[in-house]
Each structure stands twice: as structure tokens, then as C-alpha cells.
Motif scaffolding. Structure first.
Motif, PDB file in Angstrom:
ATOM      1  N   ASP A 189       3.784  10.466  -3.467  1.00 11.57           N
ATOM      2  CA  ASP A 189       2.402  10.463  -3.975  1.00 11.57           C
ATOM      3  C   ASP A 189       2.081   9.051  -4.471  1.00 11.57           C
ATOM      4  OD1 ASP A 189      -0.022  11.154  -5.102  1.00 11.57           O
ATOM      5  OD2 ASP A 189       0.863  12.043  -6.900  1.00 11.57           O
ATOM      6  N   PRO A 190       1.068   8.381  -3.937  1.00 14.20           N
ATOM      7  CA  PRO A 190       0.124   8.798  -2.911  1.00 14.20           C
ATOM      8  C   PRO A 190       0.603   8.414  -1.516  1.00 14.20           C
ATOM      9  CG  PRO A 190      -0.583   6.702  -3.829  1.00 14.20           C
ATOM     10  CD  PRO A 190       0.720   7.051  -4.516  1.00 14.20           C
ATOM     11  N   PHE A 191      -0.166   8.862  -0.497  1.00 14.21           N
ATOM     12  CA  PHE A 191       0.117   8.446   0.881  1.00 14.21           C
ATOM     13  C   PHE A 191      -1.214   8.267   1.617  1.00 14.21           C
ATOM     14  CE2 PHE A 191       0.374  13.072   0.562  1.00 14.21           C
ATOM     15  CZ  PHE A 191      -0.521  13.492   1.534  1.00 14.21           C
ATOM     16  N   ASN A 192      -1.138   7.588   2.760  1.00 14.94           N
ATOM     17  CA  ASN A 192      -2.361   7.336   3.537  1.00 14.94           C
ATOM     18  C   ASN A 192      -2.376   8.181   4.800  1.00 14.94           C
ATOM     19  OD1 ASN A 192      -3.375   5.353   1.849  1.00 14.94           O
ATOM     20  ND2 ASN A 192      -2.325   3.691   2.901  1.00 14.94           N
ATOM     21  N   TYR A 223       6.492  11.716   2.075  1.00 17.75           N
ATOM     22  CA  TYR A 223       6.064  10.356   1.717  1.00 17.75           C
ATOM     23  C   TYR A 223       5.737  10.172   0.245  1.00 17.75           C
ATOM     24  CZ  TYR A 223       5.895  10.127   6.724  1.00 17.75           C
ATOM     25  OH  TYR A 223       6.253  10.191   8.036  1.00 17.75           O
ATOM     26  N   GLU A 268       0.819  -1.226   0.000  1.00 19.03           N
ATOM     27  CA  GLU A 268       0.000   0.000   0.000  1.00 19.03           C
ATOM     28  C   GLU A 268       0.848   1.270   0.000  1.00 19.03           C
ATOM     29  OE1 GLU A 268      -3.279   1.014   2.116  1.00 19.03           O
ATOM     30  OE2 GLU A 268      -3.980  -1.002   2.532  1.00 19.03           O
ATOM     31  N   PRO A 269       0.217   2.421  -0.316  1.00 17.52           N
ATOM     32  CA  PRO A 269       0.933   3.693  -0.129  1.00 17.52           C
ATOM     33  C   PRO A 269       1.346   3.826   1.336  1.00 17.52           C
ATOM     34  CG  PRO A 269      -1.126   4.031  -1.312  1.00 17.52           C
ATOM     35  CD  PRO A 269      -1.130   2.611  -0.848  1.00 17.52           C
ATOM     36  N   MET A 272       1.721   0.387  -6.470  1.00 18.77           N
ATOM     37  CA  MET A 272       1.077   0.419  -5.150  1.00 18.77           C
ATOM     38  C   MET A 272      -0.378  -0.037  -5.268  1.00 18.77           C
ATOM     39  SD  MET A 272       2.340   3.921  -3.466  1.00 18.77           S
ATOM     40  CE  MET A 272       4.029   4.224  -3.048  1.00 18.77           C
ATOM     41  N   THR A 276      -6.705   7.513   1.325  1.00 17.44           N
ATOM     42  CA  THR A 276      -5.526   7.661   0.477  1.00 17.44           C
ATOM     43  C   THR A 276      -5.600   9.036  -0.190  1.00 17.44           C
ATOM     44  OG1 THR A 276      -5.393   5.290   0.104  1.00 17.44           O
ATOM     45  CG2 THR A 276      -4.293   6.691  -1.519  1.00 17.44           C
TER      46      THR A 276
END
Ligand code: HEM
Length: 500
Positions: free
Chosen positions: A67-70, A65, A33-34, A388, A79
Motif C-alpha cells: 500500500d499504495p500501488f499504481n 504490492y 513512486e508506488p 514514496m 494510485t
């Protein structure tokens, strides 16, 4: 200090309850995952930063972090998809705005057609075929109705007049042309109908003012709670539906009768209710209460999507204009030239010639400054092109500021207002693009954007021709924020008649 056995027992229960909520709500992020942005407080996660410091907080997350991030807000992992990845959300049916909106904007609880994908497709088809395709035929009427609104709402300003825009944001200015297009010229002359159109969204959203504390348990619990009064028969919008039904019934009955009597000689008026009467899905021989409910449901979906959005952006564009004296003469000159050319009666061709104003409006839309928006729910596990993966059910928010302020598209100072960027790069205000997401993108891009931009341009053209428009401070006024969402400034605008 002595604690009784009961007190200690209560503490233990509270502790166990918090621990259970914590354990259930603990975000579980799988390997691919992100990255999850770390947070200090369990359960609360990033909620406070998201609500009170969204711009700075998300910019720092993006820098650290990628792109993307949670992030973890209101007990849910979200997200955040920015400039590199955001456009992917709009290219596939795996992500659904409508599914995400059900938990944010429960319009389906008052307008049942909002829950029916087939009906929403009919709304979109109606906007495309009934409104956008006929825009040239509607232009004269939009102009006339906007002038009625401007005269009523702003009127004579021989002495400078401060018009406070807060909350209302010129919604009745935009309600008038929309009413004319939807229900025809006759009904839209009625002030109660205009009020119903202008206030429907504001009254519906009154239930959204309840803070979403229960979302920490689950967003559905919050939605069930805020819509509880609706189940007991209270409705914030009932009076608007009653008003519209009352005025629609005699007009629809008359049209059916005229059709029967005149046959081929019947001259169909141009509006959306006539479009219904001729549509096989909505054809009828008699106007029953059920039929009126069906039509009102449909019309109010268009009203919700069209009036609040357009009025918010014309208000914002006026603040952008009023705070930038260096642009006044140039844009005014274009309007004077076009006004002379059309002798005060604009056609679609004349509106298309307002290229500086169009570019200005595009820039105002780009710099509207909502930090993140357009939540989409991931309907099945999805892997981005960068490898991701995000799981089914996840809400993905578009990081609008990251997209609208990217240096590749908008140069080294993307935050400055670039009034002629659209004009120089041949990007009209209605054109969606991966660097301009105000109307979304792809298959679901806003179908009403052509009407919206036309209304904004006609409205601004008339206002700039008739008035000097200033901000009270003489400077650019700041937007107001509700969490990451921007709304136009609330200081008011000063209007003063131009000398003719
Ligand atoms: C400045 C004004 C407006 C803005 C900023 C705006 C913005 C948007 C955005 C961001 C979306 C989501 C697009 C996506 O998911 O890709 C949308 C969808 C939509 N808009 Fe607009 N809108 C505006 C005016 C209007 C008007 C005037 C109408 C109707 C006449 C309208 C009708 C709709 C409808 C029906 C959808 C749903 C489309 C779908 O689900 O396929 N909007 N709008």
C-alpha cells in the motif's frame, strides 16, 4: 489473398496511429513512486479487471504490492491508497476531490457555481450554519415530511407489498424533507418541485452513461464529448430549474414585501432561502431572473450532494435490516420504547437515544462495499510518510474496502456485519475516523452527514415501527456493481403492516 496498395497503406497508418497513442500514453513511472502493477495489454492496461473484477483484482494487487500501488485504467495511471496510507490524502490540501470530480462528474457544465471555489465554500458554510446548526429545529418537519413520503410511496400494506427500489432508491422519500429545509414548507407541498428535487441528479447523470472510451485518449476528450449536447442548448436538467424558478419567484417576492411592510415585526421562516435573503452576499431588493438563476444554482448544488447519497444509503440500510431477521426484535424494541417516550413526536434528543439503530446504520455505511472511490487529484508532487512520491496531476483513489475491512479495527472477521460495533466502541455513525471513510475525513469531510444520518434514522425508525420488512428471498440480497462502485440491491423489499 491479395492486398491492394491502398489496403496496405491503411494498415500502416492504423499501425502508426496505434503506436503513437501507445507511445504517448505509455505510463512513465519515476523511481520513487508506488509500484506499478504489471499488465498484459498496452493502452487497455488494467481497465477490464477494474471494470469487471475490481474487488478480487485489487485485493490481489494489495497483497502482492503493498500500500499504495499504481494501476493503469482508461489510459491513466491511478494510485490506489489503502488502509495504511489512505488517510494521508485527507490531511493535506495537496489532494483535491473537486479537481478530480471535474473529469468524472462535470456538474460545473450545468451549474457554473460548481466551478467557483468561493461559491462552494458558501455552500458548505450554508450547510453548517443553516442546516446542521438548526437540526433540532428541523427535526419535527423532517419527521412530518418523511411520513408524507412513506404514506405515498409505501402506504397501506395490509397484504405484503413488494416495492421495487431499483433506480429510484427512495429518492422522492428523501427529496421531501430536503425540499422543506431548502425552500420552505409552502413550496415543498408542490409535487412538481418534489419531482425536480428527486430527479435532478438522476437526469444529470444520464450523460454519464456513455462509456468512457475516449478517456483512453484523455479524460478531458471524453468529458468534452459527453457534454457536447449541452453546448447546443440541450440540458437534461433545464425543466427542473424552470420548475424551481417558477415556484420560488412568488414566494421570494412575497417575503421581500412582507419584510418591507412589517419591518421588525417580520417573522422569518426557517429555511435556506430565508438564510439567503438575510445573507449580505445574496441580499436583494428585487427578484430578477439573474437572481433566481443564482439561487437555483446554489440550491441544486445542495440537492445533488444531499438527495442521491442519502436515499442510496437509506435504501441500502433497509436491505441490510430486511435480510437479517436475527436483528429485527432488538432494533424494533428500541424504536417502540422511544416512540412511547416521545409520543410519536421525535426531537433531536430522542434521535440521539436511538443508539442501536445508529450503530446499525454505521455498520450499513461501513459495509456498503464500494471497492474504491473518492478520487483526489494531486495538485503538486507529494511524498508520503513512507517515502514514496507521486507526481502532480496523478489521481489517487481511496481503497475503501481495504480500510473498511481492516482486521486491526474490525477484528478477525471484518467482512461480517457487526451491528453493534459502533455502539460498543462509542463511534456514532456521523463520526469520521481513519477506519471509517464513508463521509471522507479531515477539513473536507462531508458537512451534510449530520442531516443525512438523521434522515436515515428517522426514516428507518418510522418504517420499522409501521412495517415488517423482508427481502423477497428471505436472505441478504447482493449489491449491484458498476465497475468498482456499489449501489443497493435491485430485488425490491416486501413491506407488511405491523399489527398494532
Ligand atoms: C449518506 C449520505 C452522504 C454520504 C455517504 C456523503 C459522502 C460524502 C463524501 C465521501 C464527501 C467527500 C469528503 C472528503 O473529501 O473528505 C462528501 C462531501 C460533501 N458532501 Fe456529503 N455525503 C452524504 C450526504 C450529504 C448531504 C445530506 C449533504 C448536504 C446537506 C452533503 C454535502 C456535501 C458537500 C457540500 C461536500 C463537499 C465538502 C467539501 O468539498 O469540502 N452530503 N460527502
Amino acid at each position: 489473398m491479395d492486398f491492394s496498395f491502398e489496403t496496405i497503406q491503411s494498415f500502416v497508418w492504423v499501425f502508426i496511429a496505434i503506436y503513437v497513442v501507445y507511445w504517448i500514453k505509455k505510463p512513465r513511472i519515476s523511481k520513487n513512486e508506488p509500484p506499478m502493477v504489471p499488465y498484459k495489454f498496452p493502452i487497455i492496461g488494467h481497465t477490464l479487471d477494474y471494470l469487471f473484477n475490481a474487488e478480487k483484482f485489487l485485493a490481489e494487487c494489495r497483497q502482492k504490492y503493498g500500500d499504495p500501488f499504481n494501476i493503469y485504467v482508461f489510459g491513466q495511471v491511478n494510485t490506489i491508497a489503502g488502509n495504511e496510507i489512505g488517510h494521508e490524502i485527507y490531511l493535506t490540501e495537496v489532494f483535491s476531490l473537486r479537481s478530480a470530480m471535474r473529469e468524472k462528474f462535470p456538474l460545473n457544465r450545468v451549474l457554473n457555481c460548481f466551478d467557483n471555489p468561493e461559491k462552494i465554500e458558501q455552500v458548505i458554510k450554508t450547510i453548517r450554519e443553516g442546516i446542521t446548526a438548526n437540526l433540532s429545529l428541523y427535526t419535527e418537519r423532517i419527521q412530518k415530511q418523511l411520513m408524507i413520503s412513506i404514506n405515498k410511496e409505501i402506504g397501506d400494506c395490509s397484504n405484503p407489498k413488494l416495492i421495487i427500489t431499483a433506480n429510484r432508491n427512495f429518492s422522492s422519500v428523501i427529496a421531501r424533507p430536503v425540499a422543506d429545509i431548502l425552500v420552505g414548507q409552502e413550496i415543498s407541498e408542490n409535487e412538481d418541485v418534489i419531482k425536480a428535487f428527486a430527479n435532478f441528479t438522476k437526469d444529470f447523470t444520464s450523460i454519464l452513461k456513455i462509456p468512457p472510451i475516449l478517456s483512453f485518449i484523455h479524460p478531458k476528450v471524453h468529458i468534452e464529448f459527453i457534454t457536447l449536447p449541452l453546448r447546443f442548448g440541450w440540458s437534461p436538467i433545464r425543466r427542473h430549474v424552470i420548475t424551481l424558478k417558477e415556484h420560488l419567484r412568488p414566494i421570494l417576492e412575497k417575503r421581500l414585501k412582507d419584510k418591507e411592510i412589517l419591518g421588525d415585526k417580520y417573522e422569518p421562516p426557517l429555511d435556506i432561502i430565508e438564510y439567503f435573503l438575510n445573507n449580505p452576499v445574496y441580499e436583494t431588493k428585487v427578484i430578477t431572473d439573474d437572481y433566481l438563476n443564482k439561487i437555483c444554482n446554489f440550491l441544486f448544488v445542495i440537492i445533488v450532494t444531499s438527495i442521491h447519497t442519502t436515499s442510496r444509503h437509506i435504501t441500502s440500510a433497509l436491505y441490510d435490516f430486511a435480510g437479517r431477521p436475527e436483528l429485527w426484535d432488538d432494533i424494533y424494541e428500541e424504536q417502540v420504547r422511544i416512540d412511547k417516550e416521545c409520543n410519536g413526536e421525535l426531537s433531536l434528543q430522542h434521535i440521539n437515544k436511538m443508539v442501536k439503530l445508529d450503530s446499525f446504520v454505521r455498520e450499513s455505511l461501513r459495509t456498503f462495499d464500494t471497492v474504491v472511490g473518492s478520487p483526489h487529484r494531486c495538485l503538486e508532487s507529494y511524498t508520503f510518510k513512507n517515502g514514496m512520491t507521486i507526481p502532480k496531476g496523478r489521481i489517487v483513489q481511496t481503497y475503501l474496502m481495504d480500510i473498511h475491512y481492516n482486521t486491526t479495527a474490525y477484528g478477525p472477521e471484518p467482512r461480517s456485519f457487526l451491528p453493534y460495533h459502533g455502539l460498543e466502541n462509542n463511534f456514532p455513525a456521523t463520526k469520521t475516523d481513519k477506519n471509517y471513510f464513508i463521509f471522507g475525513s479531515g477539513k473536507h469531510a462531508c458537512p451534510g452527514r449530520f442531516l443525512a444520518v438523521n434522515e436515515i434514522k428517522i426514516g428507518m425508525h418510522k418504517l420499522i415501527l409501521n412495517y415488517h420488512i423482508k427481502t423477497p428471498s428471505g436472505k441478504i440480497e447482493k449489491k449491484v456493481y458498476y465497475g468498482p462502485y456499489a449501489v443497493p440491491p435491485a430485488t425490491g423489499l416486501i413491506f407488511e403492516n405491523r399489527k398494532k
